[in-house]
Design a protein around this motif. Sequence first.
Motif, PDB file in Angstrom:
ATOM      1  N   UNK A  62     -43.194  22.801 -19.196  1.00  0.00           N
ATOM      2  CA  UNK A  62     -41.796  22.691 -19.580  1.00  0.00           C
ATOM      3  C   UNK A  62     -41.569  22.675 -21.077  1.00  0.00           C
ATOM      4  N   UNK A  63     -42.412  23.383 -21.803  1.00  0.00           N
ATOM      5  CA  UNK A  63     -42.315  23.388 -23.265  1.00  0.00           C
ATOM      6  C   UNK A  63     -41.833  24.763 -23.744  1.00  0.00           C
ATOM      7  N   UNK A  64     -41.005  24.760 -24.762  1.00  0.00           N
ATOM      8  CA  UNK A  64     -40.500  26.004 -25.354  1.00  0.00           C
ATOM      9  C   UNK A  64     -41.265  26.298 -26.635  1.00  0.00           C
ATOM     10  N   UNK A  65     -41.813  27.499 -26.726  1.00  0.00           N
ATOM     11  CA  UNK A  65     -42.553  27.899 -27.924  1.00  0.00           C
ATOM     12  C   UNK A  65     -41.605  28.622 -28.871  1.00  0.00           C
ATOM     13  N   UNK A  66     -41.532  28.143 -30.082  1.00  0.00           N
ATOM     14  CA  UNK A  66     -40.610  28.730 -31.047  1.00  0.00           C
ATOM     15  C   UNK A  66     -41.222  29.905 -31.792  1.00  0.00           C
ATOM     16  N   UNK A  67     -42.498  29.775 -32.182  1.00  0.00           N
ATOM     17  CA  UNK A  67     -43.115  30.870 -32.934  1.00  0.00           C
ATOM     18  C   UNK A  67     -44.626  30.709 -32.968  1.00  0.00           C
ATOM     19  N   UNK A  68     -45.265  31.816 -33.344  1.00  0.00           N
ATOM     20  CA  UNK A  68     -46.711  31.842 -33.545  1.00  0.00           C
ATOM     21  C   UNK A  68     -46.979  32.221 -34.991  1.00  0.00           C
ATOM     22  N   UNK A  69     -47.766  31.427 -35.678  1.00  0.00           N
ATOM     23  CA  UNK A  69     -48.143  31.713 -37.066  1.00  0.00           C
ATOM     24  C   UNK A  69     -49.598  32.180 -37.057  1.00  0.00           C
ATOM     25  N   UNK A 224     -42.272  36.658 -28.627  1.00  0.00           N
ATOM     26  CA  UNK A 224     -43.164  35.891 -29.501  1.00  0.00           C
ATOM     27  C   UNK A 224     -44.162  36.795 -30.202  1.00  0.00           C
ATOM     28  N   UNK A 225     -44.702  37.757 -29.448  1.00  0.00           N
ATOM     29  CA  UNK A 225     -45.698  38.673 -30.013  1.00  0.00           C
ATOM     30  C   UNK A 225     -45.089  39.525 -31.114  1.00  0.00           C
ATOM     31  N   UNK A 226     -43.896  40.054 -30.845  1.00  0.00           N
ATOM     32  CA  UNK A 226     -43.243  40.916 -31.838  1.00  0.00           C
ATOM     33  C   UNK A 226     -42.889  40.129 -33.095  1.00  0.00           C
ATOM     34  N   UNK A 227     -42.367  38.909 -32.904  1.00  0.00           N
ATOM     35  CA  UNK A 227     -41.999  38.080 -34.052  1.00  0.00           C
ATOM     36  C   UNK A 227     -43.216  37.689 -34.877  1.00  0.00           C
ATOM     37  N   UNK A 228     -44.380  37.613 -34.233  1.00  0.00           N
ATOM     38  CA  UNK A 228     -45.618  37.254 -34.941  1.00  0.00           C
ATOM     39  C   UNK A 228     -46.229  38.454 -35.656  1.00  0.00           C
ATOM     40  N   UNK A 229     -45.639  39.630 -35.467  1.00  0.00           N
ATOM     41  CA  UNK A 229     -46.126  40.820 -36.152  1.00  0.00           C
ATOM     42  C   UNK A 229     -47.222  41.572 -35.433  1.00  0.00           C
ATOM     43  N   UNK A 230     -47.470  41.270 -34.167  1.00  0.00           N
ATOM     44  CA  UNK A 230     -48.485  42.000 -33.421  1.00  0.00           C
ATOM     45  C   UNK A 230     -48.020  43.429 -33.171  1.00  0.00           C
ATOM     46  N   UNK A 231     -48.970  44.344 -33.097  1.00  0.00           N
ATOM     47  CA  UNK A 231     -48.628  45.752 -32.839  1.00  0.00           C
ATOM     48  C   UNK A 231     -48.125  45.893 -31.400  1.00  0.00           C
ATOM     49  N   UNK A 233     -45.875  48.651 -28.572  1.00  0.00           N
ATOM     50  CA  UNK A 233     -45.525  50.046 -28.310  1.00  0.00           C
ATOM     51  C   UNK A 233     -44.810  50.134 -26.960  1.00  0.00           C
ATOM     52  N   UNK A 234     -43.632  50.718 -26.974  1.00  0.00           N
ATOM     53  CA  UNK A 234     -42.899  50.896 -25.733  1.00  0.00           C
ATOM     54  C   UNK A 234     -42.573  49.607 -25.011  1.00  0.00           C
ATOM     55  N   UNK A 235     -42.357  48.540 -25.759  1.00  0.00           N
ATOM     56  CA  UNK A 235     -42.019  47.265 -25.142  1.00  0.00           C
ATOM     57  C   UNK A 235     -43.201  46.485 -24.626  1.00  0.00           C
ATOM     58  N   UNK A 236     -44.420  46.848 -25.051  1.00  0.00           N
ATOM     59  CA  UNK A 236     -45.631  46.144 -24.638  1.00  0.00           C
ATOM     60  C   UNK A 236     -46.497  45.835 -25.847  1.00  0.00           C
ATOM     61  N   UNK A 237     -47.370  44.857 -25.699  1.00  0.00           N
ATOM     62  CA  UNK A 237     -48.318  44.483 -26.750  1.00  0.00           C
ATOM     63  C   UNK A 237     -49.568  45.346 -26.595  1.00  0.00           C
ATOM     64  N   UNK A 238     -49.954  46.002 -27.646  1.00  0.00           N
ATOM     65  CA  UNK A 238     -51.122  46.888 -27.610  1.00  0.00           C
ATOM     66  C   UNK A 238     -52.402  46.057 -27.702  1.00  0.00           C
ATOM     67  N   UNK A 239     -53.310  46.248 -26.724  1.00  0.00           N
ATOM     68  CA  UNK A 239     -54.608  45.563 -26.753  1.00  0.00           C
ATOM     69  C   UNK A 239     -55.708  46.561 -26.418  1.00  0.00           C
ATOM     70  N   UNK A 240     -56.934  46.229 -26.814  1.00  0.00           N
ATOM     71  CA  UNK A 240     -58.062  47.092 -26.482  1.00  0.00           C
ATOM     72  C   UNK A 240     -58.627  46.683 -25.122  1.00  0.00           C
ATOM     73  N   UNK A 241     -59.781  47.243 -24.766  1.00  0.00           N
ATOM     74  CA  UNK A 241     -60.362  46.948 -23.452  1.00  0.00           C
ATOM     75  C   UNK A 241     -60.885  45.516 -23.349  1.00  0.00           C
ATOM     76  N   UNK A 242     -60.980  44.820 -24.489  1.00  0.00           N
ATOM     77  CA  UNK A 242     -61.419  43.427 -24.500  1.00  0.00           C
ATOM     78  C   UNK A 242     -60.228  42.464 -24.544  1.00  0.00           C
ATOM     79  N   UNK A 243     -59.042  42.981 -24.487  1.00  0.00           N
ATOM     80  CA  UNK A 243     -57.774  42.238 -24.527  1.00  0.00           C
ATOM     81  C   UNK A 243     -57.433  41.719 -25.915  1.00  0.00           C
TER      82      UNK A 243
END
Length: 352
Positions: A62-69, A224-231, A233-243
């Motif tokens: 029941x916790x709200x995450x505000x941001x990721x640094x 959260x991912x977008x605000x943290x600056x993660x890459x 694409x198309x509304x998804x977080x880009x990850x490699x085969x290792x996540x």
Amino acid sequence: MSAAETFRSRHRHIPVRILSADPALPYAKPPLSKGYLCGRQPNLDLHSAGWFDRNDIELIRGVTIERIDVGAQEVVTAGGVHHPYWHLLLATGSATVPLKVPGGDLAQPLRTFADAVALKMAARHAETAVVVGGGLIGCEAAACLAGLGVGTTIVAPEAVPLERRFGVDVGERVVKMLSDAGVRFIGSSTVAAVEHTGVVLTTGETVDGDVVVGATGVRPDIRLAAAAGLVTEGGHVVVDEHMRTSARNVYAAGDITLARNVTAGRRVVSEHWRDAAQQGLVAGLTAAGYPASWDMISGFSCEIGKFTLEYRGWSSPDASCRLVDRRDGFSATYHSDGRAVGTLEATASPAS
């Protein structure tokens, strides 16, 4: 859960913490529109509260995450609480797409345990129901409601259910499955408004429903991912085969990912439970320092009345479909560029 369990199995004493917006204990979601709604599966918990204590996994609900640094390597929750991390996994899943018509807020979603409880209780006092949307969740929920004795109708913009995912031929057979389960299907129709007594279509026709279910799809929650600056694409977080994401020691799994699958030989989107669990396992192993790659063929199952649909692969909407009827169902194989890219098996339960 998959990532936390896996990491803990490799490192017994490194602190593991799960932050969840959901107030409930972690639970299985696929049964919400299957066994649970149908009244066959009362307990969905993945683990008891005692399991977390015994395995030294801190669960904060029941916790709200505000941001990721990502620079400071910490997660900040509401109230300004800072949670430092060595490795971080984002598994924020998807949020339901609201029904944006007058009265659309009257439509009940079916995404969380709380949603399922509310819908199940409403169905007890309902004689009729309307499910808006002919996707997997909509078909499953409609069949369950009909099985509870509620006169149920699906309204969908496609000519047949599951058309965008499986094609017209399969969709026509799903219409028959729904009919056998007691569900009426109205295709090529759009809801103009939701009322307390049902829905109004753009044609002016009304469809009675003491309960209206909004099964209009989901959207990956990458805020959260977008605000943290993660890459992304198309509304998804880009990850490699290792996540791994684009940020150091930050991983992502589940609905939010555009992940490279070794077997597919490309990045794919998969918004299904089995894939999310497998991606979590890969992320947990990678974070723990063990070699792991996402190489499993994507797949999921769907229950519509007496039929179970099992799908494997990564077929695209433009793939051709070869369908073979059987006495107890049918098989469909999807081909693209001369090779098989997906299979679908529909089988009636033996008891039927």
